[in-house]
Scaffold this motif. Structure first.
Motif, PDB file in Angstrom:
ATOM      1  N   SER A 256       0.848  -1.184   0.000  1.00 44.42           N
ATOM      2  CA  SER A 256       0.000   0.000   0.000  1.00 44.42           C
ATOM      3  C   SER A 256       0.886   1.237   0.000  1.00 44.42           C
ATOM      4  O   SER A 256       2.094   1.148   0.211  1.00 44.42           O
ATOM      5  CB  SER A 256      -0.919  -0.005   1.204  1.00 44.42           C
ATOM      6  N   PHE A 257       0.278   2.360  -0.264  1.00 45.55           N
ATOM      7  CA  PHE A 257       1.087   3.586  -0.336  1.00 45.55           C
ATOM      8  C   PHE A 257       0.220   4.785   0.000  1.00 45.55           C
ATOM      9  O   PHE A 257      -1.002   4.716  -0.025  1.00 45.55           O
ATOM     10  CB  PHE A 257       1.697   3.741  -1.733  1.00 45.55           C
ATOM     11  N   THR A 258       0.886   5.873   0.321  1.00 46.07           N
ATOM     12  CA  THR A 258       0.179   7.127   0.578  1.00 46.07           C
ATOM     13  C   THR A 258       0.771   8.191  -0.335  1.00 46.07           C
ATOM     14  O   THR A 258       1.913   8.077  -0.782  1.00 46.07           O
ATOM     15  CB  THR A 258       0.386   7.595   2.024  1.00 46.07           C
ATOM     16  N   LYS A 259      -0.025   9.212  -0.586  1.00 50.07           N
ATOM     17  CA  LYS A 259       0.467  10.325  -1.402  1.00 50.07           C
ATOM     18  C   LYS A 259       0.300  11.633  -0.649  1.00 50.07           C
ATOM     19  O   LYS A 259       0.515  12.695  -1.204  1.00 50.07           O
ATOM     20  CB  LYS A 259      -0.348  10.406  -2.694  1.00 50.07           C
ATOM     21  N   ASN A 260      -0.158  11.537   0.583  1.00 51.56           N
ATOM     22  CA  ASN A 260      -0.471  12.779   1.306  1.00 51.56           C
ATOM     23  C   ASN A 260       0.380  12.930   2.568  1.00 51.56           C
ATOM     24  O   ASN A 260      -0.118  13.281   3.616  1.00 51.56           O
ATOM     25  CB  ASN A 260      -1.962  12.829   1.651  1.00 51.56           C
ATOM     26  N   ASP A 261       1.666  12.637   2.424  1.00 54.47           N
ATOM     27  CA  ASP A 261       2.568  12.838   3.552  1.00 54.47           C
ATOM     28  C   ASP A 261       3.456  14.050   3.307  1.00 54.47           C
ATOM     29  O   ASP A 261       3.679  14.452   2.174  1.00 54.47           O
ATOM     30  CB  ASP A 261       3.495  11.616   3.710  1.00 54.47           C
ATOM     31  N   ALA A 262       3.962  14.600   4.382  1.00 59.12           N
ATOM     32  CA  ALA A 262       4.994  15.627   4.273  1.00 59.12           C
ATOM     33  C   ALA A 262       6.100  15.250   5.231  1.00 59.12           C
ATOM     34  O   ALA A 262       5.845  14.679   6.292  1.00 59.12           O
ATOM     35  CB  ALA A 262       4.431  16.989   4.615  1.00 59.12           C
ATOM     36  N   LYS A 263       7.336  15.561   4.808  1.00 57.20           N
ATOM     37  CA  LYS A 263       8.487  15.226   5.649  1.00 57.20           C
ATOM     38  C   LYS A 263       9.082  16.518   6.205  1.00 57.20           C
ATOM     39  O   LYS A 263       9.292  17.481   5.468  1.00 57.20           O
ATOM     40  CB  LYS A 263       9.532  14.491   4.797  1.00 57.20           C
ATOM     41  N   ILE A 264       9.337  16.509   7.495  1.00 58.31           N
ATOM     42  CA  ILE A 264       9.927  17.681   8.142  1.00 58.31           C
ATOM     43  C   ILE A 264      11.263  17.272   8.750  1.00 58.31           C
ATOM     44  O   ILE A 264      11.350  16.257   9.435  1.00 58.31           O
ATOM     45  CB  ILE A 264       8.999  18.221   9.240  1.00 58.31           C
ATOM     46  N   THR A 265      12.281  18.054   8.469  1.00 58.94           N
ATOM     47  CA  THR A 265      13.584  17.767   9.074  1.00 58.94           C
ATOM     48  C   THR A 265      14.056  18.983   9.865  1.00 58.94           C
ATOM     49  O   THR A 265      14.018  20.112   9.360  1.00 58.94           O
ATOM     50  CB  THR A 265      14.631  17.430   7.987  1.00 58.94           C
ATOM     51  N   LEU A 266      14.450  18.745  11.092  1.00 59.95           N
ATOM     52  CA  LEU A 266      15.042  19.806  11.910  1.00 59.95           C
ATOM     53  C   LEU A 266      16.543  19.555  11.954  1.00 59.95           C
ATOM     54  O   LEU A 266      16.995  18.501  12.412  1.00 59.95           O
ATOM     55  CB  LEU A 266      14.477  19.781  13.324  1.00 59.95           C
ATOM     56  N   ILE A 267      17.298  20.512  11.428  1.00 59.47           N
ATOM     57  CA  ILE A 267      18.754  20.365  11.367  1.00 59.47           C
ATOM     58  C   ILE A 267      19.369  21.036  12.591  1.00 59.47           C
ATOM     59  O   ILE A 267      18.951  22.131  12.980  1.00 59.47           O
ATOM     60  CB  ILE A 267      19.309  21.068  10.096  1.00 59.47           C
ATOM     61  N   GLY A 268      20.365  20.371  13.139  1.00 60.05           N
ATOM     62  CA  GLY A 268      21.137  20.977  14.230  1.00 60.05           C
ATOM     63  C   GLY A 268      20.332  21.202  15.495  1.00 60.05           C
ATOM     64  O   GLY A 268      20.324  22.291  16.063  1.00 60.05           O
ATOM     65  N   VAL A 269      19.627  20.188  15.919  1.00 63.90           N
ATOM     66  CA  VAL A 269      18.888  20.289  17.176  1.00 63.90           C
ATOM     67  C   VAL A 269      19.863  20.004  18.315  1.00 63.90           C
ATOM     68  O   VAL A 269      20.631  19.053  18.242  1.00 63.90           O
ATOM     69  CB  VAL A 269      17.734  19.257  17.219  1.00 63.90           C
ATOM     70  N   LYS A 270      19.843  20.829  19.350  1.00 66.81           N
ATOM     71  CA  LYS A 270      20.699  20.585  20.524  1.00 66.81           C
ATOM     72  C   LYS A 270      20.349  19.224  21.121  1.00 66.81           C
ATOM     73  O   LYS A 270      19.191  18.956  21.446  1.00 66.81           O
ATOM     74  CB  LYS A 270      20.442  21.647  21.589  1.00 66.81           C
ATOM     75  N   GLU A 332      17.823  24.857  11.395  1.00 72.01           N
ATOM     76  CA  GLU A 332      17.080  24.998  10.142  1.00 72.01           C
ATOM     77  C   GLU A 332      15.915  24.016  10.102  1.00 72.01           C
ATOM     78  O   GLU A 332      16.002  22.932  10.689  1.00 72.01           O
ATOM     79  CB  GLU A 332      18.042  24.671   8.985  1.00 72.01           C
ATOM     80  N   LEU A 333      14.829  24.418   9.438  1.00 73.15           N
ATOM     81  CA  LEU A 333      13.674  23.522   9.286  1.00 73.15           C
ATOM     82  C   LEU A 333      13.451  23.298   7.792  1.00 73.15           C
ATOM     83  O   LEU A 333      13.283  24.245   7.026  1.00 73.15           O
ATOM     84  CB  LEU A 333      12.459  24.183   9.936  1.00 73.15           C
ATOM     85  N   ILE A 334      13.491  22.043   7.375  1.00 69.24           N
ATOM     86  CA  ILE A 334      13.324  21.740   5.949  1.00 69.24           C
ATOM     87  C   ILE A 334      12.043  20.942   5.738  1.00 69.24           C
ATOM     88  O   ILE A 334      11.782  19.971   6.458  1.00 69.24           O
ATOM     89  CB  ILE A 334      14.525  20.924   5.409  1.00 69.24           C
TER      90      ILE A 334
END
Ligand code: ASP
Ligand code: MG
Length: 406
Positions: A256-270, A332-334
């Protein structure tokens, strides 16, 4: 009494002609000496139309009244079916949730069925009647009409099968059954003849929209035998049953699969204890469902990169919550909206070594990059670039020989 529950979805009762087809199906079970209980959805589109009326009228339309309105769609379709059966010479009547009654608890528009009173319906069956029961609705302890979550008539049907001890619940819909993957994506998809509750639950929660996930959970808990099949075809559908009833040796049952996801990356988190909790706390408090999570320690060991996925519709809210979160620091937030989650599902993977490896190797061969991985006992999910979705599903379908599924 040999009882069977037949549930008809919105497209199955979507026109007067289709009500005629449905009536013939019902009669065919009567002729096989079944005591038939019918549960119906509203005609397709009707519930949405009713909902949009309430929204147009007022953004704060009271929930109690919204449920009174939304439940009327099923009242129409059930009366049409029973009317037609009567015209064909069969004893039948419509039963609204409150007339049975179907007792619910919880909030309006997302109530849960706690009990279905049996006596009136059983009496009616004994007298040779065919009850046509409204799906999706019930009545609460304040004697007010309630509705279940959208798509809830599946749950109504499953629970009718449970309370009336039916031999089976047959979900009549507009697809021929449950497929190894979405036939709209690839024509290598095959209809599955038997699938376990657990696998079906994963497939449904992961995006295969044949049945409402909550209804499958109810079927699993109550061991209700379910068939999913088309109203418009004579072909056998898919049987959803206990693991022990499945003989097929396939390790993987479906993709199965989804097409309604978003990916969030937080760079350099303490990096310090409790940091992940501080990030996810406000998301949890705002009912945002976080799906996949990975954390990488950066080279120095003092900082970390944290990646997680959410539903696309929650993206703006999530971004705001993360940016305004005073308890965390990051560089940074990507955000990446071009992702899809592809999952292979099968109870057989518990006992088969090497499934993960085969999945990754097959994707690597096609140079498909895996961005995030998550696993459970019976499923492995990978996050990939959306543009590789079809290719990935097809290569995995081939790798796990799903075209040979029975
Ligand atoms: N009519 C309701 C809906 O559209 C319930 C259902 O179809 O299962 O959500
Ligand atoms: Mg439905």
């Amino acid at each position: 009494m040999k009882i069977i529950v037949l549930k008809f979805g919105g497209t199955s009762v979507g026109s007067l002609k289709k009500i005629g087809i449905v009536s013939k199906i019902i009669i065919s079970y009567v002729k096989k000496k079944y005591k038939v209980i019918v549960v119906s959805s509203a005609m397709s589109g009707v519930t949405n139309e009713l909902l949009s009326k309430t929204k147009k009228l007022a953004s704060n339309f009271p929930n109690e009244e919204k449920d009174v309105i939304l439940s009327t769609g099923e009242q129409i379709s059930c009366a049409l079916i029973s009317g037609k059966l009567n015209a064909l010479g069969y004893k039948s009547r419509s039963w609204l949730g409150w007339q049975i009654p179907i007792l619910t608890r919880g909030n309006y528009s997302s109530s849960r069925i706690i009990k279905i009173q049996k006596s009136k319906i059983l009496n009616y069956l004994k007298k040779g009647g065919i009850p046509i029961i409204t799906g999706f609705q019930g009545i609460n302890s304040d004697f007010r009409i309630t509705t279940l979550e959208r798509g809830g008539s599946d749950t109504s049907a499953i629970l009718c099968a449970k309370f009336f001890n039916a031999e089976k619940c047959i979900i009549y819909t507009d697809v021929k059954g449950v497929y190894t993957t979405d036939p709209n994506l690839t024509n290598s998809a095959k209809k599955i003849s038997k699938i376990s509750y657990e696998e079906m639950l994963e497939m449904a929660s992961l995006g295969a929209k044949v049945m409402q996930p909550a209804s499958i959970q109810e079927a699993r808990l109550n061991r209700v035998e379910v068939d999913v099949r088309s109203t418009f075809s004579k072909k056998k559908g898919t049987n959803i049953t206990q693991k022990k009833n499945i003989l097929s040796k396939n390790t993987i049952r479906g993709i199965s699969f989804t097409k309604n996801d978003a990916k969030i990356t937080l760079i350099g988190v303490k990096d310090k204890p409790g940091i992940a909790a501080s990030i996810f706390k406000p998301l949890f408090e705002n009912s945002i469902n976080v799906d996949m999570v990975v954390q990488n320690i950066s080279a120095g060991g003092k900082e970390t990169d944290l990646t997680f996925t959410i539903r696309l519709e929650d993206l703006n809210k999530t971004r705001r919550l993360v940016e305004n979160n005073k308890t965390i620091k990051f560089k940074e937030l990507i955000i990446n909206k071009n992702v899809s989650k592809v999952s292979i599902v099968g109870v057989g993977m518990i006992t088969t070594p090497g499934v993960t490896f085969r999945m990754f190797k097959a994707l690597a061969k096609k140079k498909i990059n895996i961005e995030v991985i998550s696993t459970s006992e019976i499923k492995i999910s990978v996050l990939i670039n959306k543009k590789n979705l079809k290719k990935s599903v097809e290569i995995l379908h081939q790798e796990f020989k799903l075209s040979n599924s029975l």
